[in-house]
Design an enzyme around this catalytic site. Structure first.
Site, PDB file in Angstrom:
ATOM      1  CB  CYS A 388       3.313  -2.443  -3.856  1.00  0.00           C
ATOM      2  SG  CYS A 388       2.974  -4.157  -4.276  1.00  0.00           S
ATOM      3  CG  HIS A 514      -0.930  -0.879  -5.566  1.00  0.00           C
ATOM      4  ND1 HIS A 514       0.119  -0.151  -6.068  1.00  0.00           N
ATOM      5  CD2 HIS A 514      -0.578  -2.186  -5.691  1.00  0.00           C
ATOM      6  CE1 HIS A 514       1.059  -0.983  -6.498  1.00  0.00           C
ATOM      7  NE2 HIS A 514       0.656  -2.220  -6.276  1.00  0.00           N
ATOM      8  CD  GLU A 516      -1.216   3.189  -5.869  1.00  0.00           C
ATOM      9  OE1 GLU A 516      -1.237   3.011  -4.633  1.00  0.00           O
ATOM     10  OE2 GLU A 516      -0.434   2.593  -6.634  1.00  0.00           O
TER      11      GLU A 516
HETATM   12  N1  GLN Z   1       7.417  -6.517  -7.865  1.00  0.00           N
HETATM   13  C1  GLN Z   1       6.814  -6.693  -6.603  1.00  0.00           C
HETATM   14  C2  GLN Z   1       5.975  -7.961  -6.540  1.00  0.00           C
HETATM   15  O1  GLN Z   1       5.641  -8.537  -7.541  1.00  0.00           O
HETATM   16  C3  GLN Z   1       5.968  -5.498  -6.236  1.00  0.00           C
HETATM   17  C4  GLN Z   1       4.814  -5.268  -7.154  1.00  0.00           C
HETATM   18  C5  GLN Z   1       4.209  -3.910  -7.030  1.00  0.00           C
HETATM   19  O2  GLN Z   1       4.834  -2.972  -6.547  1.00  0.00           O
HETATM   20  N2  GLN Z   1       3.001  -3.757  -7.506  1.00  0.00           N
HETATM   21  O3  GLN Z   1       5.621  -8.416  -5.478  1.00  0.00           O
END
Ligand code: GLN
Length: 544
Positions: A388, A514, A516
């Site tokens: 992400c 994600h 995970e």
């Molecule tokens: N801050 C980034 C976004 O809002 C990544 C978010 C994250 O890593 N979950 O897109």
């Protein structure tokens, strides 16, 4: 002929905790769930959280730990992560409800006049709302609903929930409900004794509310002797065989085995009037053998912002452990504060890692340090996994140092960068306004053949969970592709970049989602498994 619908008889297990928090109620509930599944029962687990927040989505990770995301896009308590890792139960929004949500629902009903002018009270209106919710989860075709009550007995906030579960036994048949209470039996070094008084007090507190526990899980560092069990049984009105040693163990994945050593599954089934069977724990045994005595060891550098608060990376560290299990290896975490990588010579902190991971996150603190970590991994050809925000950093680094887009950045961190390679997308459903809403929950993604992603998953179509606002900016796709970046995962319509990779590198992969959240010790996530295996190869100099 009229079709007869057979209504399944659902059993309910309520798990409460006493004495102090952090005794592992979530793990206990998950382990009970797993033991029942290993006895061929279908279960689900529900967490009732006594705080007033309507959901945990906006809660500070420092205070609350990780926000766990379900397939249907709910932002939930991290215990739901344990439930999914330990069992086959699929968590959904309904599996986590807070006091805030319950009150919100009741107030909305009151505003709509649904209570016909009655005085709206904690009992029966709030408690009815809680019980209805528990019952609705019981309608999902399961044999057993395990319901964990957050907090500790004696907290003011928990009272409506405890009152609701007290009533619950009398709404259904008493035999269909079981109360399991997790408590502490501390060992006092100076007198070399285990002490039962905190447990006695905790059970007293429960009984004041009208709940008589059926089973006590006694968290302890020493095995409870028969005489200690006898004493607890006597004072707490619990059968001696139902006083269970819940021993401190090295890994959370040992808990199902450790509880079953005490015969917990049979005790639960018997008390619920079900056929007591021997759970098949072979798979847990295999996992634990690897965890206790792995053949190999690998060091993974995790470059993050909350490195002092490991709870905020719970699913991530668990997924790495699973990736280790998949490779018969122990994963050692090398926590690196991203801000330290912004200092001169910060890179030395990365030198000991066989693989480098930049996890998700929000806000600009430590961003340049994370980008430095990406550059190091790319140039030194150390296996890299970006998640992400980690993918955003990978894209920014590549743009700046390979694709000649000097000062490239994400609009999350810079208003002045000439090349916003990561940006908010125009909201697809609206009039073209900049969308500011989160992309939450499961989305499909198509993989490019021959990529590392495809090799890991072994299929073209995958689904992964998201929690972010910003995306790769398609304006730069061609330019970055020409410079060598591979877009190996895209949304089915091709509009959203989901995975990027490098080809002149042993394993460099970053995803917008994600992974995970979808890993378990039984089925390690393919990306974590392959990241760990490439890190092992790197360690053994196979890439150099
Ligand atoms: N801050 C980034 C976004 O809002 C990544 C978010 C994250 O890593 N979950 O897109």
């Amino acid at each position: 002929m009229k079709k007869r619908t057979i209504v399944k008889k659902v059993k309910y297990i309520f798990v409460t905790g006493g004495v102090l928090s952090s005794l592992g109620k979530g793990i206990a509930a998950s382990s009970i769930g797993s033991l029942l599944e290993c006895s061929d029962l279908k279960i689900t687990i529900l967490k009732l959280d006594p705080y007033i927040n309507v959901d945990p989505g906006t809660m500070n990770p420092f205070q609350h730990g990780e926000v766990y995301v379900t397939d249907d896009g709910a932002e939930t308590d991290l215990d739901l992560g344990h439930y999914e890792r330990f069992t086959n139960a699929k968590m959904r929004r309904a599996n986590n409800i807070t006091a805030g949500r319950i009150y919100h629902n009741v107030i909305q009903k009151e505003r709509k006049g649904e209570y016909l002018g009655a005085t709206v009270q904690v009992i029966p209106h709030i408690t009815d709302e809680i019980k209805n919710h528990i019952r609705s989860v019981g309608k999902s075709g399961v044999d057993v609903v395990i319901c964990e009550i957050g907090g500790t007995v004696g907290d003011i906030e928990s009272l409506p929930f405890l009152e609701a579960i007290r009533q619950f036994r009398f709404d259904v048949k008493p035999k269909d409900v079981l109360y399991v209470h997790l408590t502490l039996v501390p060992y006092i070094k100076t007198s070399d004794e285990l002490k039962t008084k905190p447990t006695q007090h905790s059970v007293q507190k429960l009984r004041e509310i009208g709940i008589q526990p059926d089973v006590l899980l006694c968290r302890t560092e020493r095995k409870l002797s028969n005489s200690i069990k006898e004493k607890i049984a006597l004072f707490c009105s619990v059968e001696e065989t139902s006083v269970i040693t819940a021993m401190d163990v090295a890994s959370i994945y040992e808990v199902p085995l450790s509880l079953e050593k005490e015969g917990l599954c049979k005790i639960i089934l018997k008390k619920l009037g079900m056929k007591p069977t021997q759970p098949n724990l072979e798979r847990w045994q295999t996992i634990n053998q690897i965890l206790i005595k792995p053949e190999k060891e690998v060091r993974i550098g995790i470059v993050g912002k909350y490195v002092d608060l490991k709870e905020s990376y719970k699913s991530l560290t668990e997924a790495l452990i699973h990736g280790g299990v998949g490779n018969n290896a122990r994963v050692i975490f090398n926590w690196i504060d991203a801000e330290d990588l912004e200092k001169e010579n910060g890179q030395v902190l990365l030198a000991k890692s066989d693989g480098i991971l930049v996890p998700g996150g929000f806000g600009d603190r430590g961003i340049e340090g994370k980008i430095n970590a990406v550059q190091y991994s790319r140039e030194k050809k150390v296996p890299f996994f970006g998640i992400c925000l980690g993918m955003h950093c990978a894209a920014i680094e590549f743009a700046r140092h390979v694709a000649n887009l000097k000062n490239a950045n994400s609009s999350e961190f810079s208003k002045t960068s000439p090349y916003l390679v990561i940006d908010l997308l125009p909201d697809q459903d609206s009039t073209g306004d900049k969308g500011g809403t989160m992309r939450l929950g499961e989305y499909p993604c198509q993989l490019r053949k021959n990529s590392n992603a495809y090799k890991a998953y072994g299929k073209r179509e995958i689904e992964e969970r998201h929690r972010h606002r910003y995306e790769f900016n398609n304006m730069y796709r061609i330019q970055m592709e020409e410079a060598g970046l591979v877009f190996s995962g895209l949304s089915p319509n091709g509009n959203l970049v989901e995975i990027i990779e490098l080809t002149d590198h042993p394993w460099f992969l970053a995803g917008q989602f994600h992974p995970e959240f979808k890993s378990s010790p039984m089925i390690p996530h393919p990306l974590f498994r392959d990241f760990v295996s490439s890190s092992l190869k790197y360690k053994n100099n196979n890439y150099k």
